[in-house]
Design a protein around this motif. Structure first.
Motif, mmCIF file in Angstrom:
data_model
loop_
_atom_site.group_PDB
_atom_site.id
_atom_site.type_symbol
_atom_site.label_atom_id
_atom_site.label_comp_id
_atom_site.label_asym_id
_atom_site.label_seq_id
_atom_site.Cartn_x
_atom_site.Cartn_y
_atom_site.Cartn_z
ATOM 1 N N GLN A 296 -8.646 5.189 2.071
ATOM 2 C CA GLN A 296 -9.719 4.750 0.751
ATOM 3 C C GLN A 296 -10.453 4.747 0.283
ATOM 4 O OE1 GLN A 296 -7.426 1.666 -0.220
ATOM 5 N NE2 GLN A 296 -5.900 3.042 0.725
ATOM 6 N N LYS B 245 -10.223 7.660 -2.057
ATOM 7 C CA LYS B 245 -9.339 7.533 -3.143
ATOM 8 C C LYS B 245 -11.074 7.135 -3.877
ATOM 9 C CE LYS B 245 -4.987 5.838 -2.704
ATOM 10 N NZ LYS B 245 -3.780 4.524 -2.200
ATOM 11 N N ASP C 239 -5.113 10.071 -5.662
ATOM 12 C CA ASP C 239 -4.208 9.635 -4.963
ATOM 13 C C ASP C 239 -3.393 10.944 -4.689
ATOM 14 O OD1 ASP C 239 -2.390 7.902 -4.357
ATOM 15 O OD2 ASP C 239 -2.407 6.166 -6.455
ATOM 16 N N TYR D 44 -1.572 4.686 4.579
ATOM 17 C CA TYR D 44 -1.501 3.984 3.232
ATOM 18 C C TYR D 44 -1.223 1.937 4.161
ATOM 19 C CZ TYR D 44 -1.492 8.294 0.657
ATOM 20 O OH TYR D 44 -2.420 8.908 -0.036
ATOM 21 N N SER E 28 -1.291 -1.052 4.346
ATOM 22 C CA SER E 28 -2.340 -1.649 3.910
ATOM 23 C C SER E 28 -1.401 -3.013 5.291
ATOM 24 C CB SER E 28 -2.465 -2.858 2.807
ATOM 25 O OG SER E 28 -1.330 -3.493 2.817
ATOM 26 N N GLY F 95 0.936 -0.689 0.062
ATOM 27 C CA GLY F 95 -0.214 0.282 -0.089
ATOM 28 C C GLY F 95 0.724 1.227 -0.083
ATOM 29 N N TYR G 165 -8.167 3.370 5.808
ATOM 30 C CA TYR G 165 -10.217 3.563 5.023
ATOM 31 C C TYR G 165 -10.294 4.850 5.046
ATOM 32 C CZ TYR G 165 -9.734 -1.616 5.499
ATOM 33 O OH TYR G 165 -9.438 -2.648 6.243
#
Length: 686
Positions: free
Chosen positions: A340, A343, A349, A225, A227, A189, A337
């Motif tokens: 995410q 995005k 991004d 970022y 993950s 990520g 999250y």
């Protein structure tokens, strides 16, 4: 004493940092402290009848050599700390506090200034204001106390100086000493720009691979970022452990008992002066006046903020579960999250944005905006400063020297975290007059190589504009007396210029002109610009809630009897508010430097929100003219806000500028927290 500490001989009157050694500071501080004590004693013992010149004006300049040495030393202690400077800070804190107590509690000075105040109607407005502020400062320091109460006040002030120094050094140690290696199999990520910054941080520490440190410009994007949930949890745990006894320094950097003692001493100090509690003492000279007014404002914003945050929490929890993770959304999950979701909903991004937000380009935007609004010109100069990465500019207007501006932008282990504006010298009109030397300090991630551009996040760009707003408050200052120049204003007024200046970053004409792709030079596409601005309000429920939690805890700590266990009381306050467990305080108590590294923001962290009400309303003044660069509004802003310092009460200056009290409507609208865009302007500030 090294003469360079008081008689600066560098370009445009800057100190020659290359000629100053750490061993110079101890003797210089001791010598100028003695000089200051002698100068003040001569004023107090003067047999001539007290008047403005021999008492108030004389006091204003009595400590000038000491102030110059302190400005150099404490600048270096903040931006380039080392063991020698930290040790000297610990040694000097009680000495400077003892001197301050002796001066501000001298009954002879109190009597002389009181006598001048009795005839103050004959003085000019600025001289009368200085007399009023000087007398108020003496009263609030305890000059009217006698006997044991007077002695105890001096002890409290000296002890508080020691404790605040220990607190800040403990936080710095925990920040500096934490480094978390990230394996090649733990990079999921992470965008390339962040990975390069993590590699640069590793190289700076002589380590292989890539690391996460507690530099905000590194750890926050890592939490956004990465993950790898386990690594996010570990990084977040270190971030919130600072000063708790569980940070990198262990028990030796535990600030919890220090906080308890600070709160107790502040309460005792307030009661010695006749106040019910420290909040009553601290807020009396501010625009807010009292704790109830502060709480009323904060709760007006809390309700829509927590509603938005809870609605967001539901959506983010659903995303967490779709990733196969059972259970509740945790603090180390929220930013990931939320990014995410951003995005997905805004097709945005950070890697797409960063090439347009290089540090040089955004400095250009900051300077160009200042030129278009206030006619300022910036000319970069060469000067020997504390590190070659620090940049210097001469600021002029119509050929007239206005200031020297210094920018120290990159993070390094020896620099305390955060961002701030300070001055090496303030503006005044005494004698030949003096123009300011202003410093902006940030902690941006440095570029991978010297020739590579430094990329900023959108939040970093806001920080750059924010701190230069403070700088403008100093650069455009136009008052007689140094103690009331620039940012020397009420705490809940000081953030108005800085937060107001952030609005110009978001103006299309600024972005279109300066947000250029680092490789191609292409302007920021309108579609991307619009997505950036729309995404800026995407997580305001979280941002507003975490801020308000800290502000409300700060206020509660200083209202009523101080808590025997601040950490338990912190938990109680958050529970009473119904704060989501996934949104912790922006600054938990053990590392809440705003409040415990000195008392500048104690009972005053609310002031960012108070000022935001005004900055949103102030920018509306430009929007009402249909021009973000409207010259008449800019001239009025300079005339009544940026140039006036503390030469008049903040309430009066605001009303001169805006001709009415501000309301919370513009703030809620700007944060995207209004249920609808009605014409209801909301409650006004007092």
């Amino acid at each position: 004493m090294n003469p360079e500490l008081t008689e600066w001989t560098g370009p445009l009157g800057l100190p020659r940092f290359d000629l100053i050694r750490d061993e110079d500071f101890g003797p210089a501080l001791d010598q100028t402290l003695a000089m200051a004590a002698d100068a003040v004693e001569a004023i107090a013992a003067n047999s001539a009848p007290p008047d403005f010149a021999n008492t108030v004006a004389a006091l204003e300049m009595a400590e000038e050599p000491l102030n110059r040495v302190c400005s150099v030393f404490y600048t270096l202690a903040g931006v380039d700390s080392n063991s020698a400077r930290e040790q000297l800070q610990r040694e000097m804190a009680p000495k400077l506090a003892a001197h301050g107590s002796k001066v501000s509690m001298d009954p002879r000075l109190y009597a002389r200034v009181s006598a001048v105040m009795e005839g103050a109607e004959a003085l000019s407005p600025e001289d009368r204001r200085l007399t009023e502020l000087t007398l108020r400062g003496l009263k609030r320091a305890g000059a009217g106390l006698t006997g044991p109460a007077r002695d105890r006040m001096a002890e409290i002030r000296q002890r508080l100086a020691v404790l605040s120094t220990e607190f800040s050094q403990n936080v710095l140690t925990d920040e500096r000493d934490f480094v978390m290696p990230i394996g090649d199999d733990q990079l999921g990520g992470l965008p390339d720009w962040l990975l390069q910054a993590m590699k640069a941080a590793a190289r700076e520490r002589g380590m292989p691979g890539q690391v996460v440190t507690l530099n905000r410009s590194l750890i926050v994007p890592f939490l956004e970022y990465s993950s790898d949930r386990a690594m996010r949890q570990a990084a977040w745990g270190a971030w919130v452990a600072r000063g708790s006894g569980e940070g990198a320094g262990g028990a030796e950097t535990d600030n919890r008992q220090i906080v308890t003692e600070i709160l107790g001493l502040r309460h005792e100090r307030a009661q010695l002066l006749g106040y019910a509690d420290f909040a009553a003492y601290k807020l009396e000279p501010e625009m807010a006046r009292n704790a109830q007014n502060v709480r009323d404002l904060l709760m007006q914003v809390w309700t829509p903020a927590i509603q938005r945050a809870r609605a967001d929490e539901v959506k983010l929890t659903t995303m967490l579960h779709l990733d196969g993770v059972n259970g509740a959304l945790e603090p180390w999950d929220w930013r990931y999250y939320a990014e995410q979701r951003r995005k997905a909903e805004h097709a945005l991004d950070e890697a797409e944005v960063k090439p347009y937000l290089t540090l040089d380009a955004m400095i250009g935007a900051v300077f160009d905006t200042a030129h278009r609004l206030f006619g300022l010109e910036m000319r970069e100069i060469s000067a020997p400063l504390w590190t070659p990465a620090v940049r210097a500019w001469e600021v002029t207007r119509n050929g007239r020297h206005m200031a020297v501006f210094l920018g120290d932008y990159y993070a390094r282990p020896s620099k305390r975290s955060g961002a701030w504006c300070s001055t090496l010298q303030s503006q005044h009109k005494l004698g030949q007059g003096q123009r300011p030397i202003v410093i902006n300090v940030c902690n941006f991630t440095p570029p991978e190589t010297e020739s590579a551009p430094a990329y900023l996040s959108w939040d970093d760009a806001h920080t750059l504009f924010h701190e230069f707003g403070h700088a403008l408050h100093n650069i455009l200052s136009d008052v007689t007396w140094p103690s009331m120049s620039g940012t020397s204003v009420a705490r809940d007024f000081v953030e108005l210029p800085s937060q107001l200046y952030e609005h110009w970053l978001e103006q299309p004409e600024v972005l279109d002109r300066h947000a250029r792709h680092a490789q191609t030079g292409a302007p920021l596409p309108q579609d991307l610009r619009d997505r950036i601005l729309a995404a800026g309000k995407a997580d305001t429920g979280f941002a507003t809630t975490e801020y308000l939690e800290s502000a409300l805890v700060d206020l509660a700590f200083h209202t009523g009897t101080p808590p025997a266990d601040p950490m338990a009381r912190q938990a109680e306050i958050l529970a009473e508010l119904g704060a989501p467990s996934a949104i912790p305080m922006r600054h938990a108590t053990p590392h809440f430097a705003h409040v415990f590294s000195g008392d500048g923001y104690s009972s005053g962290y609310y002031s960012y929100m108070w000022s935001e009400v005004m900055d949103a309303d102030a920018f509306e003044a430009f929007m009402e003219k249909g021009d973000a660069m409207d010259p008449q509004t800019a001239q009025k802003l300079e005339e009544w806000i940026l140039s006036k310092g503390d030469s008049a009460p903040a309430d009066d200056l605001w009303l001169k500028f805006r001709e009415r009290k501000p309301g919370v409507h513009a703030l809620l609208k700007g944060r995207g927290l209004l249920a609808d865009d009605s014409d209801n302007k909301g409650e006004h500030l007092v």
